[in-house]
Design a protein around this motif. Structure first.
Motif, PDB file in Angstrom:
ATOM      1  N   ALA A   1      22.832  35.633  39.062  1.00 35.27           N
ATOM      2  CA  ALA A   1      23.123  34.398  38.739  1.00 35.27           C
ATOM      3  C   ALA A   1      21.974  33.698  38.261  1.00 35.27           C
ATOM      4  O   ALA A   1      22.085  32.693  37.397  1.00 35.27           O
ATOM      5  CB  ALA A   1      23.664  33.793  40.055  1.00 35.27           C
ATOM      6  N   LEU A   2      20.746  33.990  38.628  1.00 37.63           N
ATOM      7  CA  LEU A   2      19.522  33.009  38.220  1.00 37.63           C
ATOM      8  C   LEU A   2      19.134  33.793  37.090  1.00 37.63           C
ATOM      9  O   LEU A   2      18.737  32.886  36.215  1.00 37.63           O
ATOM     10  CB  LEU A   2      18.626  33.480  39.237  1.00 37.63           C
ATOM     11  N   PHE A   3      19.429  35.034  36.634  1.00 42.02           N
ATOM     12  CA  PHE A   3      19.136  35.495  35.235  1.00 42.02           C
ATOM     13  C   PHE A   3      19.967  34.659  34.306  1.00 42.02           C
ATOM     14  O   PHE A   3      19.570  34.209  33.242  1.00 42.02           O
ATOM     15  CB  PHE A   3      19.228  36.893  35.242  1.00 42.02           C
ATOM     16  N   LEU A   4      21.007  34.752  34.701  1.00 40.47           N
ATOM     17  CA  LEU A   4      22.226  33.635  33.754  1.00 40.47           C
ATOM     18  C   LEU A   4      21.783  32.372  33.587  1.00 40.47           C
ATOM     19  O   LEU A   4      21.904  31.597  32.417  1.00 40.47           O
ATOM     20  CB  LEU A   4      23.569  33.935  34.320  1.00 40.47           C
ATOM     21  N   LYS A   5      21.140  31.871  34.640  1.00 34.67           N
ATOM     22  CA  LYS A   5      20.628  30.389  34.524  1.00 34.67           C
ATOM     23  C   LYS A   5      19.547  30.318  33.720  1.00 34.67           C
ATOM     24  O   LYS A   5      19.183  29.493  32.746  1.00 34.67           O
ATOM     25  CB  LYS A   5      20.466  29.785  35.854  1.00 34.67           C
ATOM     26  N   ALA A   6      18.881  31.226  33.621  1.00 37.57           N
ATOM     27  CA  ALA A   6      17.466  31.479  32.737  1.00 37.57           C
ATOM     28  C   ALA A   6      17.889  31.653  31.341  1.00 37.57           C
ATOM     29  O   ALA A   6      17.240  30.933  30.516  1.00 37.57           O
ATOM     30  CB  ALA A   6      16.645  32.808  33.226  1.00 37.57           C
ATOM     31  N   VAL A   7      19.171  32.250  31.079  1.00 38.23           N
ATOM     32  CA  VAL A   7      19.591  32.486  29.870  1.00 38.23           C
ATOM     33  C   VAL A   7      20.184  31.028  29.291  1.00 38.23           C
ATOM     34  O   VAL A   7      19.890  30.715  28.263  1.00 38.23           O
ATOM     35  CB  VAL A   7      20.834  33.545  29.738  1.00 38.23           C
ATOM     36  N   GLU A   8      20.786  30.431  30.105  1.00 35.89           N
ATOM     37  CA  GLU A   8      21.431  29.143  29.675  1.00 35.89           C
ATOM     38  C   GLU A   8      20.196  28.301  29.622  1.00 35.89           C
ATOM     39  O   GLU A   8      20.235  27.441  28.376  1.00 35.89           O
ATOM     40  CB  GLU A   8      22.244  28.341  30.991  1.00 35.89           C
ATOM     41  N   LYS A   9      19.153  28.277  30.283  1.00 37.87           N
ATOM     42  CA  LYS A   9      17.916  27.436  29.905  1.00 37.87           C
ATOM     43  C   LYS A   9      17.328  27.819  28.525  1.00 37.87           C
ATOM     44  O   LYS A   9      16.957  26.931  27.587  1.00 37.87           O
ATOM     45  CB  LYS A   9      16.773  27.769  31.156  1.00 37.87           C
ATOM     46  N   ILE A  10      17.251  29.098  28.223  1.00 35.41           N
ATOM     47  CA  ILE A  10      16.684  29.544  26.828  1.00 35.41           C
ATOM     48  C   ILE A  10      17.763  28.796  25.799  1.00 35.41           C
ATOM     49  O   ILE A  10      17.152  28.484  24.662  1.00 35.41           O
ATOM     50  CB  ILE A  10      16.683  30.994  26.814  1.00 35.41           C
ATOM     51  N   CYS A  11      18.823  29.063  26.162  1.00 37.08           N
ATOM     52  CA  CYS A  11      19.945  28.665  25.032  1.00 37.08           C
ATOM     53  C   CYS A  11      19.680  26.974  24.973  1.00 37.08           C
ATOM     54  O   CYS A  11      19.673  26.289  23.689  1.00 37.08           O
ATOM     55  CB  CYS A  11      21.402  28.826  25.108  1.00 37.08           C
ATOM     56  N   GLN A  12      19.612  26.360  25.825  1.00 37.12           N
ATOM     57  CA  GLN A  12      19.661  24.773  25.843  1.00 37.12           C
ATOM     58  C   GLN A  12      18.211  24.216  25.087  1.00 37.12           C
ATOM     59  O   GLN A  12      18.151  23.445  24.228  1.00 37.12           O
ATOM     60  CB  GLN A  12      19.188  24.238  27.258  1.00 37.12           C
ATOM     61  N   GLN A  13      16.917  25.286  25.414  1.00 38.24           N
ATOM     62  CA  GLN A  13      15.863  24.692  24.862  1.00 38.24           C
ATOM     63  C   GLN A  13      15.604  25.429  23.241  1.00 38.24           C
ATOM     64  O   GLN A  13      14.885  25.208  22.731  1.00 38.24           O
ATOM     65  CB  GLN A  13      14.744  24.955  25.475  1.00 38.24           C
ATOM     66  N   GLY A  14      16.681  26.181  22.713  1.00 36.82           N
ATOM     67  CA  GLY A  14      16.625  26.936  21.549  1.00 36.82           C
ATOM     68  C   GLY A  14      15.865  27.957  21.453  1.00 36.82           C
ATOM     69  O   GLY A  14      15.853  28.531  20.173  1.00 36.82           O
ATOM     70  N   GLY A  15      15.453  28.554  22.440  1.00 35.66           N
ATOM     71  CA  GLY A  15      14.472  29.709  22.119  1.00 35.66           C
ATOM     72  C   GLY A  15      13.549  30.213  23.313  1.00 35.66           C
ATOM     73  O   GLY A  15      13.577  29.476  24.232  1.00 35.66           O
ATOM     74  N   LEU A  16      12.606  31.306  23.010  1.00 38.95           N
ATOM     75  CA  LEU A  16      11.890  31.713  24.242  1.00 38.95           C
ATOM     76  C   LEU A  16      10.612  32.245  23.491  1.00 38.95           C
ATOM     77  O   LEU A  16      10.811  33.294  22.597  1.00 38.95           O
ATOM     78  CB  LEU A  16      12.495  32.743  25.330  1.00 38.95           C
ATOM     79  N   GLN A  17       9.631  31.925  24.210  1.00 38.04           N
ATOM     80  CA  GLN A  17       8.272  32.708  23.344  1.00 38.04           C
ATOM     81  C   GLN A  17       7.433  33.200  24.774  1.00 38.04           C
ATOM     82  O   GLN A  17       7.212  32.623  25.543  1.00 38.04           O
ATOM     83  CB  GLN A  17       7.294  31.731  22.648  1.00 38.04           C
ATOM     84  N   TYR A  18       7.793  34.595  24.781  1.00 37.15           N
ATOM     85  CA  TYR A  18       7.073  35.386  25.647  1.00 37.15           C
ATOM     86  C   TYR A  18       6.726  36.780  25.420  1.00 37.15           C
ATOM     87  O   TYR A  18       7.555  37.584  25.095  1.00 37.15           O
ATOM     88  CB  TYR A  18       8.404  35.594  27.020  1.00 37.15           C
ATOM     89  N   GLU A  19       5.427  36.873  24.990  1.00 29.60           N
ATOM     90  CA  GLU A  19       4.852  38.058  24.301  1.00 29.60           C
ATOM     91  C   GLU A  19       5.053  39.144  24.972  1.00 29.60           C
ATOM     92  O   GLU A  19       4.511  40.609  24.578  1.00 29.60           O
ATOM     93  CB  GLU A  19       3.676  37.868  23.536  1.00 29.60           C
ATOM     94  N   ASN A  20       4.955  39.281  26.506  1.00 27.17           N
ATOM     95  CA  ASN A  20       4.892  40.229  27.185  1.00 27.17           C
ATOM     96  C   ASN A  20       6.333  40.880  27.518  1.00 27.17           C
ATOM     97  O   ASN A  20       6.439  41.798  28.313  1.00 27.17           O
ATOM     98  CB  ASN A  20       4.191  39.674  28.818  1.00 27.17           C
ATOM     99  N   PHE A  21       7.362  40.411  26.922  1.00 28.30           N
ATOM    100  CA  PHE A  21       8.604  40.807  27.232  1.00 28.30           C
ATOM    101  C   PHE A  21       8.651  42.311  27.232  1.00 28.30           C
ATOM    102  O   PHE A  21       9.330  42.959  28.044  1.00 28.30           O
ATOM    103  CB  PHE A  21       9.602  40.247  26.189  1.00 28.30           C
ATOM    104  N   PHE A  22       8.287  42.930  26.135  1.00 24.62           N
ATOM    105  CA  PHE A  22       8.608  44.360  25.764  1.00 24.62           C
ATOM    106  C   PHE A  22       7.577  45.267  26.346  1.00 24.62           C
ATOM    107  O   PHE A  22       7.817  46.510  26.593  1.00 24.62           O
ATOM    108  CB  PHE A  22       8.621  44.691  24.237  1.00 24.62           C
ATOM    109  N   ASN A  23       6.616  44.470  27.438  1.00 28.48           N
ATOM    110  CA  ASN A  23       5.868  45.401  28.294  1.00 28.48           C
ATOM    111  C   ASN A  23       6.385  45.625  29.599  1.00 28.48           C
ATOM    112  O   ASN A  23       6.234  46.722  29.984  1.00 28.48           O
ATOM    113  CB  ASN A  23       4.337  44.708  28.254  1.00 28.48           C
ATOM    114  N   TYR A  24       7.083  44.962  30.017  1.00 29.82           N
ATOM    115  CA  TYR A  24       7.567  44.793  31.475  1.00 29.82           C
ATOM    116  C   TYR A  24       9.106  44.627  31.639  1.00 29.82           C
ATOM    117  O   TYR A  24       9.390  44.786  32.673  1.00 29.82           O
ATOM    118  CB  TYR A  24       6.876  43.838  32.018  1.00 29.82           C
TER     119      TYR A  24
END
Length: 719
Positions: free
Chosen positions: A611-634
């Motif tokens: 549920a919290l992850f889906l809320k994070a996805v909603e937040k990403i959609c609302q702000q139009g994107g996400l910049q997190y360069e460590n994504f593929f590391n972890y």
């Protein structure tokens, strides 16, 4: 001179005949005694022959004659010393039994007089006390005359020796042997103040005896206790009970043993209470639970009392509540940290740590209604969860001030007794602090007993303070407690130091989190994680495990007893870090770094955090994107990867995701050709495909590496 030679000749002749013709030897000595009745050598030789022949009656008569007629002869007192040693000893060999029988043939008044004079011959304080104790036991009438003096001499000897612990040979003899004789003698008339003093001396001894830790192993300071403890945890309802073994210098191992110390303490308390006219003692109700209930009743009307009655009731309330407090605190600490008490047969393995319960870190998120954009993923994740919500193996006990202490009863079989002890200890503490008079008297006891140096008691106090929500005070207590940590049996000092340091750091992190100090909390957590080795197995949960964790939602102010093991600590640290970042990630302001950390940490306990992850996805959609360069590391969770891949599609909204290192620099060049942009998309696709191949990696290892490698940026992400 000729008379002396004649005596020597007669004695010599008797010795020559004793082996071949004992009757003739005795005849020679009888003749000699008739001729020279005042010669000691003749009578002693007669005694020796009868003693060696183990003739009890005749040897006793001769010893009696020597005691009366030759009281100044050292050889007589040597013989008496051997006999009294046999009387004090538990030895059951034939010779010891003969010596006891010889003593029994003496008239009672002679036995008493002999023991008294033998006491005067002793130069060693302990030996003198044991001799006098023998007199008191054999002749109860002498207790009135000698009992209090013997008790005071033992306490004075303890003081003069400057002993560092009440668990010593002098106090043991006083509490376990002399005091019961004094209290149980109906002819003794002692003032209440002296009885109160003796009660506290006995209480200090028994509490210190039971809680004696491994720090004293092998140490010899004066006549201190260098031994250890064996046997079961002393009983509360449903708990086993057993003798404690202590080898006290100056006493034999058997004499050092004290069985049923808590029961003995109750016995003394009952007698002292009756002698001091204490209130509310009911026949048949002699347990610590009943004792606590009586103290509660006493405290209800304490404020209405005056004068001597009030003083007597205050004294009763403080002593009784203090005993319940120390016993209950000991039972609690021996369950959560049994290594402090070698030989304790704890009802659960330890150690355990009392921490904030983080069950609500996932369940308190309410998704916005009508957010149907990603309902396909929501349905997919929920399907796997609903099958595991039928069981609940966790229970809470110890309600108070709106708080629960939550434990997993399958991991802690003795959870009910442990939490009941914690509750009783807290209630006792509250009682002695409910009134200024009670608090003053209790503080005097603590000061006299030096409870500030009791590590086990400080552990209880710290947990109690945390339970009360006094987190700032708990932090101060934890810092003081870290100064003296004992070695743990069976572990190297470095291993134990690491374990205990983890315990203190995790509780400090829990307190900082409760105070809203999230950066400090994460600093402590990362220090802990740096010293942990991640588990080899993947943390994926079985349906039974999921059923345990999906317990009923709680208010968020509960506490949890957690095993102090790497297997339990690392998940808690990850959960607490998530709790810290969650608040920052979902504010109205955009914080991509915090949001990215949340996504990484949500992989643990999946699909708990769906549920919290889906809320994070909603937040990403609302702000139009996400910049997190460590994504593929972890990020290696397949469901998360699928969701982020979906966000890049036209159906997902073509959300701008800057997840590759330096990807943001390429996208920000508005003048780049369409081919370069296409290359960025291709890089994302290839990275996503490679990432899918990592889904089988040990998630604990991935998250542990995240905490170690990104420590600086994690801490800087918090205010």
């Amino acid at each position: 001179m000729s008379a002396q030679k004649d005596c020597e000749f007669l004695v010599k002749r008797a010795r020559e005949l004793v082996s071949d013709d004992p009757c003739a030897a005795k005849a020679w000595l009888i003749t000699a005694r008739t001729l020279y009745p005042t010669d000691f050598k003749i009578q002693y030789e007669m005694y020796t022959i009868e003693r060696n022949a183990e003739k009890t009656a005749s040897a006793g008569r001769l010893l009696y004659d020597m005691f009366i007629n030759f009281p100044d002869q050292p050889i007589v007192w040597r013989e008496i010393g051997v006999i009294t040693a046999a009387l004090r000893s538990d030895c059951q060999d034939k010779h010891a039994q003969f010596l006891r029988g010889l003593f029994e043939t003496l008239p009672g008044h002679v036995q008493c007089d002999m023991l008294l004079k033998a006491t005067e011959q002793c130069l060693n304080t302990l030996e003198k006390a044991e001799m006098l104790l023998l007199l008191l036991k054999r002749f109860p009438d002498s207790v009135v005359q000698h009992g209090v003096n013997l008790g005071e001499s033992l306490l004075e000897a303890e003081t003069s020796e400057n002993l560092e612990t009440p668990v010593n040979c002098f106090r043991k003899l006083f509490v376990c042997d002399v005091l019961p004789l004094i209290l149980n003698n109906v002819d003794m008339r002692l003032p209440a103040s002296l009885l109160h003093k003796y009660m506290l001396k006995a209480s200090e001894f028994y509490v210190s005896y039971v809680t004696r830790g491994p720090a004293a192993e092998g140490s010899t300071q004066g006549k201190t206790l260098p031994g250890s403890q064996e046997g079961g945890v002393l009983k509360s309802p449903g708990m086993s009970r057993g003798p404690q073994r202590c080898v006290i210098e100056g006493l034999s191992e058997k004499s050092s043993m004290v069985s049923e110390p808590w029961e003995r303490l109750l016995d003394i308390l009952a007698v002292v209470g009756a002698r001091c006219d204490w209130q509310g003692d009911k026949p048949g109700q002699r347990g610590y639970v009943e004792l606590l209930q009586r103290v509660k009743e006493l405290c209800r009307y304490l404020s209405s009392l005056e004068g001597e009655t009030r003083a007597r009731c205050c004294s009763q309330a403080v002593v009784c509540a203090a005993l319940v407090l120390f016993r209950s605190a000991y039972l609690y600490v021996s369950a959560v940290q049994p290594a402090l008490f070698p030989g304790v047969n704890a009802l659960s393995s330890g150690p355990w740590i009392l921490l904030e319960d983080l069950s609500c870190v996932y369940s308190d998120v309410e998704l916005e209604k009508g957010a149907n954009k990603h309902s396909h993923k929501k349905r997919k994740l929920a399907d796997g969860r609903e099958k595991t919500m039928s069981s609940d193996d966790e229970e809470g006990l110890g309600k108070g001030r709106g708080r629960h202490v939550v434990v997993n009863k399958t991991e802690m079989p003795g959870w009910a007794e442990t939490l009941e002890s914690f509750r009783m200890a807290r209630e006792s503490w509250d009682l002695v602090h409910s009134n200024d008079s009670l608090e003053t008297e209790f503080n005097k006891i603590c000061s006299s007993w030096k409870t500030d140096s009791w590590l086990w008691f400080r552990i209880f106090l710290t947990d109690m303070i945390m339970y009360q929500g006094q987190y700032r005070k708990a932090l101060s207590s934890l810092q003081q407690m870290s100064v003296f940590q004992p070695p743990q049996a069976g572990q190297s000092p470095s291993a134990q130091g690491s374990l205990e340091q983890h315990r203190a750091l995790i509780q400090q992190a829990s307190c900082h989190y409760a105070l809203g100090e999230h950066r400090l909390a994460c600093e402590k957590l990362l220090d802990v994680i740096n010293g942990l080795v991640p588990q080899n197995q993947d943390p994926a949960k079985s349906p039974e495990d999921l059923g345990k964790t999906k317990s009923k939602p709680r208010k968020g102010n509960d506490l949890r007893l957690l095993p102090c093991t790497s297997k339990a600590i690392l998940p808690f640290c990850l959960q607490l870090m998530l709790a810290c970042f969650k608040l920052r990630a979902f504010t109205d302001n955009r914080d991509d770094l915090a949001l990215g950390h949340v996504v990484v940490l949500l992989q643990h306990d999946w699909p708990q955090g769906e549920a919290l992850f889906l809320k994070a996805v909603e937040k990403i959609c609302q702000q139009g994107g996400l910049q997190y360069e460590n994504f593929f590391n972890y990020v290696t969770n397949i469901d998360m990867l699928e969701e982020f891949a979906y966000l890049r599609t036209p159906e997902g909204g073509r959300i701008q995701l800057e997840l590759l290192p330096n990807q943001g620099m390429l996208i920000k060049h508005h003048t780049v050709t369409r081919g370069i942009t296409k290359g960025v998309k291709e890089d994302f696709r290839l990275a996503m495909e490679r990432q899918v191949s990592r889904c089988g990696e040990n998630l604990y290892t991935v998250l542990h590496r995240f905490c170690i490698n990104e420590k600086i940026i994690i801490i800087q992400s918090l205010p």
